[in-house]
Design a protein around this motif. Structure first.
Motif, PDB file in Angstrom:
ATOM      1  N   ILE A  54      22.882  17.676  28.152  1.00 15.25           N
ATOM      2  CA  ILE A  54      21.945  16.552  28.255  1.00 15.25           C
ATOM      3  C   ILE A  54      21.267  16.300  26.913  1.00 15.25           C
ATOM      4  CG2 ILE A  54      19.851  15.726  29.385  1.00 15.25           C
ATOM      5  CD1 ILE A  54      20.661  17.412  31.820  1.00 15.25           C
ATOM      6  N   GLY A  55      20.914  17.375  26.194  1.00 14.97           N
ATOM      7  CA  GLY A  55      20.301  17.214  24.874  1.00 14.97           C
ATOM      8  C   GLY A  55      21.223  16.495  23.911  1.00 14.97           C
ATOM      9  N   ALA A  56      22.511  16.851  23.934  1.00 13.71           N
ATOM     10  CA  ALA A  56      23.477  16.184  23.062  1.00 13.71           C
ATOM     11  C   ALA A  56      23.594  14.704  23.400  1.00 13.71           C
ATOM     12  CB  ALA A  56      24.836  16.866  23.193  1.00 13.71           C
ATOM     13  N   THR A  57      23.431  14.376  24.687  1.00 13.45           N
ATOM     14  CA  THR A  57      23.500  12.980  25.119  1.00 13.45           C
ATOM     15  C   THR A  57      22.445  12.121  24.428  1.00 13.45           C
ATOM     16  OG1 THR A  57      24.392  13.590  27.278  1.00 13.45           O
ATOM     17  CG2 THR A  57      23.292  11.460  27.123  1.00 13.45           C
ATOM     18  N   LEU A  58      21.275  12.694  24.184  1.00 10.16           N
ATOM     19  CA  LEU A  58      20.198  11.925  23.552  1.00 10.16           C
ATOM     20  C   LEU A  58      20.589  11.463  22.152  1.00 10.16           C
ATOM     21  CD1 LEU A  58      17.111  14.062  24.666  1.00 10.16           C
ATOM     22  CD2 LEU A  58      18.037  11.994  25.736  1.00 10.16           C
ATOM     23  N   ILE A  59      21.343  12.299  21.446  1.00 13.93           N
ATOM     24  CA  ILE A  59      21.830  11.893  20.124  1.00 13.93           C
ATOM     25  C   ILE A  59      22.900  10.822  20.265  1.00 13.93           C
ATOM     26  CG2 ILE A  59      23.098  12.681  18.078  1.00 13.93           C
ATOM     27  CD1 ILE A  59      20.152  13.491  18.112  1.00 13.93           C
ATOM     28  N   LEU A  60      23.768  10.970  21.264  1.00 20.29           N
ATOM     29  CA  LEU A  60      24.794   9.953  21.501  1.00 20.29           C
ATOM     30  C   LEU A  60      24.190   8.597  21.837  1.00 20.29           C
ATOM     31  CD1 LEU A  60      27.513  11.851  23.577  1.00 20.29           C
ATOM     32  CD2 LEU A  60      27.634  11.111  21.203  1.00 20.29           C
ATOM     33  N   LEU A  61      22.984   8.605  22.415  1.00 16.14           N
ATOM     34  CA  LEU A  61      22.308   7.342  22.739  1.00 16.14           C
ATOM     35  C   LEU A  61      21.770   6.639  21.495  1.00 16.14           C
ATOM     36  CD1 LEU A  61      20.309   8.397  25.948  1.00 16.14           C
ATOM     37  CD2 LEU A  61      22.227   6.791  25.833  1.00 16.14           C
ATOM     38  N   GLY A  62      21.773   7.349  20.361  1.00 18.16           N
ATOM     39  CA  GLY A  62      21.328   6.745  19.119  1.00 18.16           C
ATOM     40  C   GLY A  62      19.938   7.140  18.674  1.00 18.16           C
ATOM     41  N   LEU A  63      19.348   8.148  19.309  1.00 18.03           N
ATOM     42  CA  LEU A  63      17.984   8.562  18.965  1.00 18.03           C
ATOM     43  C   LEU A  63      17.967   9.478  17.750  1.00 18.03           C
ATOM     44  CD1 LEU A  63      16.555   9.352  22.521  1.00 18.03           C
ATOM     45  CD2 LEU A  63      16.347   7.225  21.217  1.00 18.03           C
ATOM     46  N   GLU A  64      16.858   9.443  17.010  1.00 18.42           N
ATOM     47  CA  GLU A  64      16.623  10.419  15.959  1.00 18.42           C
ATOM     48  C   GLU A  64      16.182  11.738  16.607  1.00 18.42           C
ATOM     49  OE1 GLU A  64      17.453   9.533  13.092  1.00 18.42           O
ATOM     50  OE2 GLU A  64      17.279   7.354  13.031  1.00 18.42           O
ATOM     51  N   ILE A  65      16.182  12.806  15.817  1.00 20.40           N
ATOM     52  CA  ILE A  65      15.832  14.110  16.358  1.00 20.40           C
ATOM     53  C   ILE A  65      14.431  14.099  16.957  1.00 20.40           C
ATOM     54  CG2 ILE A  65      15.385  16.538  15.787  1.00 20.40           C
ATOM     55  CD1 ILE A  65      17.567  16.368  13.686  1.00 20.40           C
ATOM     56  N   TRP A  66      13.450  13.570  16.216  1.00 22.15           N
ATOM     57  CA  TRP A  66      12.067  13.618  16.699  1.00 22.15           C
ATOM     58  C   TRP A  66      11.880  12.746  17.937  1.00 22.15           C
ATOM     59  CZ3 TRP A  66       8.781   9.474  17.208  1.00 22.15           C
ATOM     60  CH2 TRP A  66       9.131   8.287  16.539  1.00 22.15           C
ATOM     61  N   GLN A  67      12.639  11.655  18.019  1.00 21.81           N
ATOM     62  CA  GLN A  67      12.547  10.805  19.200  1.00 21.81           C
ATOM     63  C   GLN A  67      13.114  11.524  20.426  1.00 21.81           C
ATOM     64  OE1 GLN A  67      14.797   7.530  17.629  1.00 21.81           O
ATOM     65  NE2 GLN A  67      12.977   6.418  16.921  1.00 21.81           N
ATOM     66  N   ALA A  68      14.227  12.231  20.228  1.00 26.62           N
ATOM     67  CA  ALA A  68      14.816  12.990  21.326  1.00 26.62           C
ATOM     68  C   ALA A  68      13.866  14.089  21.793  1.00 26.62           C
ATOM     69  CB  ALA A  68      16.148  13.595  20.877  1.00 26.62           C
ATOM     70  N   PHE A  69      13.229  14.783  20.850  1.00 24.66           N
ATOM     71  CA  PHE A  69      12.271  15.827  21.208  1.00 24.66           C
ATOM     72  C   PHE A  69      11.103  15.245  22.018  1.00 24.66           C
ATOM     73  CE2 PHE A  69      13.236  19.050  17.575  1.00 24.66           C
ATOM     74  CZ  PHE A  69      14.459  19.320  18.166  1.00 24.66           C
TER      75      PHE A  69
END
Length: 476
Positions: A54-69
Motif C-alpha cells: 500500500i505504501g508503494a501505491t502512494l508513490i505510484l499515485l504520483g505523491l512526493e515522499i512527504w505527501q505520502a507520509f
C-alpha cells in the motif's frame, strides 16, 4: 423466543485446547485479562507486507515522499474507531455480531452480518493469503519449483490449514502466541527495512509533480486505500469480550488503536521509501518479486516466513470472528465447524485470485471497494456506543422474539438500516477507482471523498433517527 445462550455451561479459555464457546455470553466469573493484552494482539496482524504494498501505491499515485507520509499519518487516526467500538465486547460479554442487533434489529442484523461480516472477512482472508501465496511461490520458484498454478495453490492450502487450526483453538491461543508473533515479525520486518533503506532515493521527486485538483485526487485516493484497513476491523469487540466488565473502555480503545496504528504507520512508510528506489519494471513484476531482488539470499526465506506468520496472525483472527458471525446470522453451527467453513470459503477465493491477478492490483481494487460497507458500518457502531455509553444488556441481545427490546419495527431497526444504505450510497457516489468512479467523484475531478462523506452521512442519519420514534426500543 430467546436463544438462551447466556453462558450457563462452563468454558475454559485456554491455549491448549480448542475453544468451544461461540457467541454465548461470558459470565463475570469467566472474565480475565487486561486491556494492554490487546496491544500485541492487534500489532501482530499489522506487521504486514500488505503495508509495504500500500505504501508503494502512494508513490505510484504520483505523491512526493512527504505527501505520502502525511496521508499515512492522517489515515492512521482512523484506528480510533476499532478502539472505540472494542469496549462493547466486554460490556455485552458477547460477539460484536450480536451487539449490532441493537443497531439493525433482529432480522436486519442477520442481513447486515451476512453481508458485512462475510464480505469483509472474505476480502481480508483472500488478500493476506494471496500475499503469502505469491511470495511463497516466488521463493519456491528460485529453488526450482516453478509451476505457476500448483505451487501457489499448494502454498495457499498449507497456510490456510494452519490458520484454520489457530482459529479452532481460538481466543486463548491468540492471547498466548500473538505477543510472540508480534515480536518475531517486528524483528524480521525491521531487518528487511534495514536492507531497503540503502536503496531509497532520498532526493526522489515525482516524474510529473502534482498540483491543484490532480494532487487532491491522488491524496484522497491514497487515503481511501489506507482507510480501508482500520475501518474493516469491526470485529474488534470479539477479541476484547473476555475482559472483565470493569475494564475501562478508554484503556481498551488505547491498546487496540495503538496496537494497530504503530505498525501500520511504520511499515507503510517503509513501503513508500521502497518505491522510490524501484524502476517501473519492478512494479510490473510485483512488489513481492522486487523485495526478493533487494535482499541477500539468506534474508529472502526469512521474509517469506514473516509473511506467512503475519498471514496466519491476521487470518486466524478473521476466521475466528467470522465463525461467530455465522452463528449470529442464525445458522445452528458450533463455532469450530463454522470456522472451518469460513476458512474453506476464503481459501477458494484466494485460489481464484492467485490465478487471475497480481498482489498490487488485487489489494488496491478490493481495499477501495471495501470502504463502501466498512466506513458506514463503523460510523454507525461508533455512534451507538457513544449514545449508549457502553451499556448493553446481554439478555436483551439474545431475546430474538417479536416482543424483544431489539425487535424494533418488524425485526428491523429503521435508523440503522437507512443510515447504512444512505452512507453506502454516498460512499459509492464519491468513490474513484480504476473501474468505477461515482458521479460526485467525476464532478470533483476524481477527488475521492468517499470515506469522510459516507461516514459523516451514516453517523448523522443514525444519530438523528435513533432519537425519533423509529428508534424506539421496547417490548410488546
Amino acid at each position: 423466543m430467546s436463544e438462551a445462550r447466556t453462558g450457563t455451561e462452563h468454558f475454559v479459555d485456554a491455549s491448549t485446547q480448542p475453544e468451544t464457546r461461540g457467541i454465548e455470553v461470558i459470565s463475570d466469573s469467566e472474565r480475565h485479562g487486561r486491556a494492554r493484552d490487546l496491544f500485541f494482539v492487534w500489532a501482530a496482524p499489522g506487521v504486514s507486507i500488505l503495508n509495504f504494498t500500500i505504501g508503494a501505491t502512494l508513490i505510484l499515485l504520483g505523491l512526493e515522499i512527504w505527501q505520502a507520509f502525511a496521508v499515512i499519518v492522517v489515515a492512521s487516526l482512523l484506528w480510533v474507531f476499532p478502539g472505540l467500538i472494542a469496549g462493547s465486547g466486554p460490556a455485552a460479554g458477547t460477539s460484536g455480531s450480536v451487539v449490532t442487533r441493537a443497531m439493525y434489529g433482529i432480522i436486519g442484523n442477520k442481513l447486515f452480518v451476512a453481508f458485512v461480516g462475510w464480505f469483509i472477512g472474505a476480502v481480508f482472508l483472500s488478500l493476506t493469503w494471496l500475499a503469502s501465496s505469491f511470495m511463497g511461490a516466488d521463493l519456491l520458484r528460485r529453488i526450482g519449483l516453478d509451476d505457476p498454478v500448483w505451487v501457489p495453490i499448494g502454498v495457499t492450502i498449507v497456510v490456510s490449514a494452519i490458520t484454520i487450526l489457530v482459529a479452532i483453538f481460538g481466543h486463548g491461543l491468540i492471547l498466548r502466541i500473538y505477543p510472540v508473533m508480534a515480536i518475531v515479525l517486528f524483528a524480521i520486518f525491521v531487518l528487511v527495512s534495514a536492507f531497503i533503506l540503502p536503496t531509497v532515493n532520498w532526493q526522489y521527486t515525482a516524474p510529473e509533480p502534482l498540483g491543484g485538483v490532480p494532487l487532491w485526487s491522488a491524496l484522497s485516493i491514497g487515503f481511501t486505500i489506507l482507510a480501508s484497513t482500520p475501518l474493516s476491523f469491526i470485529n474488534s469487540p470479539d477479541i476484547a469480550r473476555y475482559l472483565p466488565r470493569s475494564t475501562k473502555p478508554s484503556h481498551i480503545a488505547a491498546a487496540t488503536a495503538f496496537g494497530g496504528a504503530i505498525p501500520f504507520v511504520v511499515f507503510t512508510a517503509v513501503g513508500v521509501l521502497l518505491a522510490t528506489g524501484l524502476k517501473a519494471s519492478a512494479f510490473d513484476a510485483g512488489i513481492d518479486v522486487a523485495l526478493f531482488d533487494l535482499l541477500p539470499g539468506w534474508l529472502g526465506p526469512l521474509l517469506v516466513i514473516g509473511v506467512v506468520v503475519n498471514t496466519i496472525a491476521l487470518n486466524a483472527m478473521t476466521t475466528y470472528t467470522s465463525s461467530m458471525a455465522l452463528q449470529a446470522i442464525g445458522f445452528r453451527l458450533k463455532r469450530i465447524p463454522a470456522a472451518i467453513i469460513v476458512g474453506l470459503v476464503g481459501t477458494a477465493l484466494t485460489i481464484y485470485l492467485v490465478l487471475s491477478s497480481s498482489l498490487l492490483e488485487a489489494a488496491n481494487l478490493m481495499l477501495q471497494f471495501l470502504v463502501i460497507v466498512s466506513g458506514p458500518a463503523m460510523a454507525i457502531y461508533a455512534v451507538d456506543v457513544i449514545q449508549r455509553r457502553y451499556v448493553y444488556d446481554s439478555v436483551d441481545l439474545f431475546d430474538t422474539g417479536r416482543g424483544g427490546r431489539y425487535w424494533f419495527t418488524g425485526g428491523w431497526s429503521i435508523p440503522g438500516i437507512v443510515a447504512l444504505l444512505l452512507g453506502g450510497l454516498v460512499t459509492a457516489l464519491c468513490l474513484s477507482t480504476d473501474v468505477w468512479t461515482g458521479p460526485i467523484g467525476q464532478a470533483l475531478g476524481h477527488v475521492d471523498l468517499s470515506v469522510p462523506a459516507g461516514m459523516t452521512v451514516s453517523a448523522a442519519v443514525y444519530a438523528l433517527l435513533s432519537r425519533t420514534r423509529l428508534g424506539k426500543e421496547g417490548r410488546l
